[in-house]
Design a protein around this motif. Sequence first.
Motif, mmCIF file in Angstrom:
data_model
loop_
_atom_site.group_PDB
_atom_site.id
_atom_site.type_symbol
_atom_site.label_atom_id
_atom_site.label_comp_id
_atom_site.label_asym_id
_atom_site.label_seq_id
_atom_site.Cartn_x
_atom_site.Cartn_y
_atom_site.Cartn_z
ATOM 1 N N VAL A 133 52.505 72.239 -8.051
ATOM 2 C CA VAL A 133 51.891 72.707 -6.802
ATOM 3 C C VAL A 133 52.071 74.214 -6.674
ATOM 4 N N ALA A 134 53.245 74.716 -7.036
ATOM 5 C CA ALA A 134 53.556 76.140 -6.909
ATOM 6 C C ALA A 134 52.819 77.004 -7.932
ATOM 7 N N SER A 135 52.242 76.405 -8.940
ATOM 8 C CA SER A 135 51.575 77.184 -9.992
ATOM 9 C C SER A 135 50.387 77.979 -9.450
ATOM 10 N N GLY A 136 49.865 77.587 -8.292
ATOM 11 C CA GLY A 136 48.799 78.356 -7.659
ATOM 12 C C GLY A 136 47.439 78.225 -8.312
ATOM 13 N N ARG A 137 47.289 77.345 -9.240
ATOM 14 C CA ARG A 137 45.999 77.116 -9.907
ATOM 15 C C ARG A 137 45.831 75.620 -10.079
ATOM 16 N N ASP A 138 44.761 75.213 -10.727
ATOM 17 C CA ASP A 138 44.605 73.780 -11.003
ATOM 18 C C ASP A 138 45.784 73.334 -11.855
ATOM 19 N N SER A 139 46.548 72.425 -11.342
ATOM 20 C CA SER A 139 47.738 71.972 -12.057
ATOM 21 C C SER A 139 47.363 71.011 -13.172
ATOM 22 N N LEU A 140 48.301 70.808 -14.075
ATOM 23 C CA LEU A 140 48.089 69.879 -15.188
ATOM 24 C C LEU A 140 48.040 68.438 -14.729
ATOM 25 N N VAL A 141 48.490 68.180 -13.502
ATOM 26 C CA VAL A 141 48.520 66.802 -13.021
ATOM 27 C C VAL A 141 47.366 66.482 -12.082
ATOM 28 N N THR A 142 46.486 67.445 -11.828
ATOM 29 C CA THR A 142 45.318 67.194 -10.986
ATOM 30 C C THR A 142 44.446 66.128 -11.636
ATOM 31 N N GLN A 170 62.504 46.014 -23.711
ATOM 32 C CA GLN A 170 63.327 45.950 -22.509
ATOM 33 C C GLN A 170 62.734 46.851 -21.428
ATOM 34 N N GLU A 171 62.645 46.344 -20.196
ATOM 35 C CA GLU A 171 62.139 47.146 -19.091
ATOM 36 C C GLU A 171 63.218 48.097 -18.616
ATOM 37 N N ALA A 172 62.789 49.253 -18.107
ATOM 38 C CA ALA A 172 63.726 50.248 -17.592
ATOM 39 C C ALA A 172 63.364 50.565 -16.153
ATOM 40 N N THR A 173 64.376 50.747 -15.337
ATOM 41 C CA THR A 173 64.157 51.111 -13.950
ATOM 42 C C THR A 173 64.318 52.617 -13.811
ATOM 43 N N VAL A 174 63.421 53.237 -13.073
ATOM 44 C CA VAL A 174 63.520 54.662 -12.806
ATOM 45 C C VAL A 174 64.575 54.847 -11.727
ATOM 46 N N GLY A 175 65.576 55.679 -12.018
ATOM 47 C CA GLY A 175 66.669 55.906 -11.085
ATOM 48 C C GLY A 175 66.527 57.201 -10.300
ATOM 49 N N ARG A 176 67.549 57.504 -9.538
ATOM 50 C CA ARG A 176 67.563 58.691 -8.678
ATOM 51 C C ARG A 176 67.337 59.977 -9.476
ATOM 52 N N LYS A 177 67.990 60.094 -10.637
ATOM 53 C CA LYS A 177 67.851 61.295 -11.471
ATOM 54 C C LYS A 177 66.386 61.523 -11.862
ATOM 55 N N GLU A 178 65.715 60.454 -12.258
ATOM 56 C CA GLU A 178 64.316 60.579 -12.680
ATOM 57 C C GLU A 178 63.402 60.887 -11.500
ATOM 58 N N ILE A 179 63.670 60.278 -10.342
ATOM 59 C CA ILE A 179 62.862 60.553 -9.148
ATOM 60 C C ILE A 179 63.019 62.019 -8.739
ATOM 61 N N GLU A 180 64.254 62.527 -8.763
ATOM 62 C CA GLU A 180 64.490 63.938 -8.433
ATOM 63 C C GLU A 180 63.780 64.855 -9.422
ATOM 64 N N ILE A 230 60.055 64.896 -8.614
ATOM 65 C CA ILE A 230 59.785 65.755 -7.449
ATOM 66 C C ILE A 230 59.744 67.219 -7.883
ATOM 67 N N LYS A 231 60.688 67.641 -8.722
ATOM 68 C CA LYS A 231 60.716 69.029 -9.201
ATOM 69 C C LYS A 231 59.470 69.354 -10.019
ATOM 70 N N VAL A 232 59.081 68.430 -10.908
ATOM 71 C CA VAL A 232 57.880 68.644 -11.729
ATOM 72 C C VAL A 232 56.658 68.810 -10.831
ATOM 73 N N VAL A 265 61.545 65.634 -18.134
ATOM 74 C CA VAL A 265 62.306 65.675 -16.886
ATOM 75 C C VAL A 265 62.827 67.083 -16.600
ATOM 76 N N SER A 266 62.927 67.929 -17.628
ATOM 77 C CA SER A 266 63.369 69.315 -17.427
ATOM 78 C C SER A 266 62.230 70.224 -16.971
ATOM 79 N N GLY A 267 61.006 69.685 -16.983
ATOM 80 C CA GLY A 267 59.845 70.465 -16.567
ATOM 81 C C GLY A 267 59.054 71.065 -17.713
#
Length: 96
Positions: free
Chosen positions: A38-47, A18-28, A31-33, A81-83
């Motif tokens: 970005v705030a980590s000040g070094r090469d991030s894990l998502v670079t 079953q496909e799932a749609t990403v909702g507002r909670k997941e988008i928020e 953004i936090k992640v 989602v909690s970071g």
Amino acid sequence: MRVGEGAVPYWIASDETQEATVGRKEIEALIKVLQQQVASGRDSLVTGTWQILYSRDHEAFLFEKCEIGAYCEERPTVISVSGKVLDRGGPLLGEA
């Protein structure tokens, strides 16, 4: 952004088709992640990410570093989602 069969790497995919749609909670949460990285000040894990996927089963984002979904030298970074970093990602070939 949708998650469907084959969109999630084999090692985290569920049997559910079953496909799932990403909702507002997941988008928020995404953004936090990203702000934390970005705030980590070094090469991030998502670079170097080419694609961001969401796993509803694991409530986590997968930051894929595969070129055009085919050629991969690294496991994706997985952040809940909690970071919380569930998997820092890393090389598939050579050193672990």
